[in-house]
Motif scaffolding. Structure first.
Motif, PDB file in Angstrom:
ATOM      1  N   GLY A  85       0.819  -1.202   0.000  1.00 27.11           N
ATOM      2  CA  GLY A  85       0.000   0.000   0.000  1.00 27.11           C
ATOM      3  C   GLY A  85       0.856   1.256   0.000  1.00 27.11           C
ATOM      4  N   PHE A  86       0.421   2.279  -0.745  1.00 25.90           N
ATOM      5  CA  PHE A  86       1.129   3.561  -0.808  1.00 25.90           C
ATOM      6  C   PHE A  86       0.118   4.696  -0.660  1.00 25.90           C
ATOM      7  CE2 PHE A  86       3.349   0.513  -3.480  1.00 25.90           C
ATOM      8  CZ  PHE A  86       4.690   0.669  -3.133  1.00 25.90           C
ATOM      9  N   ASN A  87       0.468   5.702   0.126  1.00 27.97           N
ATOM     10  CA  ASN A  87      -0.371   6.905   0.164  1.00 27.97           C
ATOM     11  C   ASN A  87      -0.402   7.572  -1.204  1.00 27.97           C
ATOM     12  OD1 ASN A  87      -1.105   6.698   2.881  1.00 27.97           O
ATOM     13  ND2 ASN A  87       0.712   7.812   3.574  1.00 27.97           N
ATOM     14  N   SER A 124      -2.974   7.615  -6.075  1.00 25.57           N
ATOM     15  CA  SER A 124      -3.143   7.879  -4.649  1.00 25.57           C
ATOM     16  C   SER A 124      -3.910   6.715  -4.028  1.00 25.57           C
ATOM     17  CB  SER A 124      -3.908   9.185  -4.414  1.00 25.57           C
ATOM     18  OG  SER A 124      -5.235   9.094  -4.902  1.00 25.57           O
ATOM     19  N   GLN A 125      -3.660   6.477  -2.735  1.00 26.63           N
ATOM     20  CA  GLN A 125      -4.302   5.368  -2.035  1.00 26.63           C
ATOM     21  C   GLN A 125      -4.205   4.097  -2.881  1.00 26.63           C
ATOM     22  OE1 GLN A 125      -5.902   5.846   1.317  1.00 26.63           O
ATOM     23  NE2 GLN A 125      -4.393   7.449   0.958  1.00 26.63           N
ATOM     24  N   PRO A 155      -1.464   3.738   3.868  1.00 21.70           N
ATOM     25  CA  PRO A 155      -2.889   4.068   3.825  1.00 21.70           C
ATOM     26  C   PRO A 155      -3.765   3.206   4.716  1.00 21.70           C
ATOM     27  CG  PRO A 155      -2.276   2.807   1.882  1.00 21.70           C
ATOM     28  CD  PRO A 155      -1.005   3.066   2.633  1.00 21.70           C
ATOM     29  N   GLY A 156      -3.205   2.232   5.439  1.00 21.30           N
ATOM     30  CA  GLY A 156      -4.009   1.352   6.279  1.00 21.30           C
ATOM     31  C   GLY A 156      -4.386   0.083   5.544  1.00 21.30           C
ATOM     32  N   MET A 157      -4.919  -0.887   6.274  1.00 19.57           N
ATOM     33  CA  MET A 157      -5.313  -2.150   5.659  1.00 19.57           C
ATOM     34  C   MET A 157      -6.490  -1.919   4.718  1.00 19.57           C
ATOM     35  SD  MET A 157      -4.852  -4.765   8.896  1.00 19.57           S
ATOM     36  CE  MET A 157      -4.936  -6.236   7.869  1.00 19.57           C
ATOM     37  N   THR A 188      -5.304  -4.632  -8.269  1.00 21.44           N
ATOM     38  CA  THR A 188      -4.811  -3.290  -7.995  1.00 21.44           C
ATOM     39  C   THR A 188      -6.022  -2.405  -7.731  1.00 21.44           C
ATOM     40  OG1 THR A 188      -2.863  -3.512  -9.429  1.00 21.44           O
ATOM     41  CG2 THR A 188      -3.597  -1.289  -8.911  1.00 21.44           C
ATOM     42  N   THR A 189      -5.966  -1.632  -6.665  1.00 21.76           N
ATOM     43  CA  THR A 189      -7.025  -0.656  -6.404  1.00 21.76           C
ATOM     44  C   THR A 189      -6.364   0.671  -6.079  1.00 21.76           C
ATOM     45  OG1 THR A 189      -7.146  -1.241  -4.045  1.00 21.76           O
ATOM     46  CG2 THR A 189      -8.666  -2.373  -5.529  1.00 21.76           C
ATOM     47  N   ALA A 190      -7.065   1.758  -6.393  1.00 25.28           N
ATOM     48  CA  ALA A 190      -6.515   3.081  -6.138  1.00 25.28           C
ATOM     49  C   ALA A 190      -7.639   4.085  -5.985  1.00 25.28           C
ATOM     50  CB  ALA A 190      -5.588   3.514  -7.276  1.00 25.28           C
ATOM     51  N   GLY A 191      -7.398   5.107  -5.166  1.00 29.58           N
ATOM     52  CA  GLY A 191      -8.345   6.199  -5.061  1.00 29.58           C
ATOM     53  C   GLY A 191      -8.385   6.989  -6.354  1.00 29.58           C
TER      54      GLY A 191
END
Length: 210
Positions: A85-87, A124-125, A155-157, A188-191
């Motif tokens: 995970g990456f901010n 992001s996220q 970014p948290g779990m 892959t997921t992202a904000g």
């Protein structure tokens, strides 16, 4: 403090180490751009490959999990993964490929996506559920062995349909820089996911990023 890893790093081994703690709580496609972080989905029966010249991520964390999903024939299954995970992240010269086999008449069909050649891809996220990674990596202010739920630099779990032990092994760092990236992932997921210079092709045969 910086920690540098050179040469091939097989995160499949890393994931296997964490599976026993994950399994204690576990019940046994490509996501490209989303306006909000996906809350829940089952992974498809196809993993995909990603390469990048460079990934620079701020607010890094990694922990073990099980992704629930399906085989290509529709049976339910689960995949042990390491969730990175990456901010925020910038990715230079990214290639992403997935091969669908056994299509009538055509045989295998490949989808290949390329972006970030001149201007890096921005995310992001960002969460990547992977089972194999090779890269040279440098981490700034890394903490190894924290409980997954307490990894506060990232970014948290992720949550959703993954199964992960919040008290299991995790690591975190202020930043992570990976060069020569080659990885196999299930999700892959992202904000947000901004793909500069996007080019996507679909063609018969097997054409992978590596």
């Amino acid at each position: 403090m910086e920690s540098q890893v050179r040469g091939g790093t097989r995160w499949k081994r890393f994931a296997v180490v964490m599976v026993p703690s994950v399994a204690a709580t576990a019940c046994i496609g490509v996501a490209l751009a989303q306006g909000a972080l996906a809350a829940s989905f089952s992974v498809s029966g196809q993993s995909f490959k990603v390469t990048a010249d460079k990934l620079v991520g701020q607010g890094f964390e990694q922990y073990g999990a099980m992704d629930n999903g399906y085989t290509l024939s529709g049976e339910q299954t689960a995949h042990p993964v390491a969730v990175s995970g990456f901010n925020s992240a910038k990715i230079t010269n990214m290639c992403q490929s997935v091969v669908t086999p056994n299509i009538p008449v055509l045989g295998s069909v490949s989808l290949v996506l390329k972006a970030g050649g001149s201007t890096p891809v921005q995310a992001s996220q960002l969460y990547i559920d992977l089972d194999d990674l090779s890269a040279d990596a440098t981490f700034k202010n890394i903490d190894i062995g924290v409980a997954a739920k307490d990894a506060a630099k990232g970014p948290g779990m992720k949550g959703g349909k993954e199964q992960a032990n919040p008290f299991g092994f995790a690591q975190q760092a202020d930043s992570a820089t990976l060069t020569g990236v080659k990885q196999t992932a299930w999700a892959t997921t992202a904000g947000t996911f901004k793909l500069s210079g996007l080019h996507m092709t679909v063609q018969a045969g097997t054409h992978e990023c590596y």
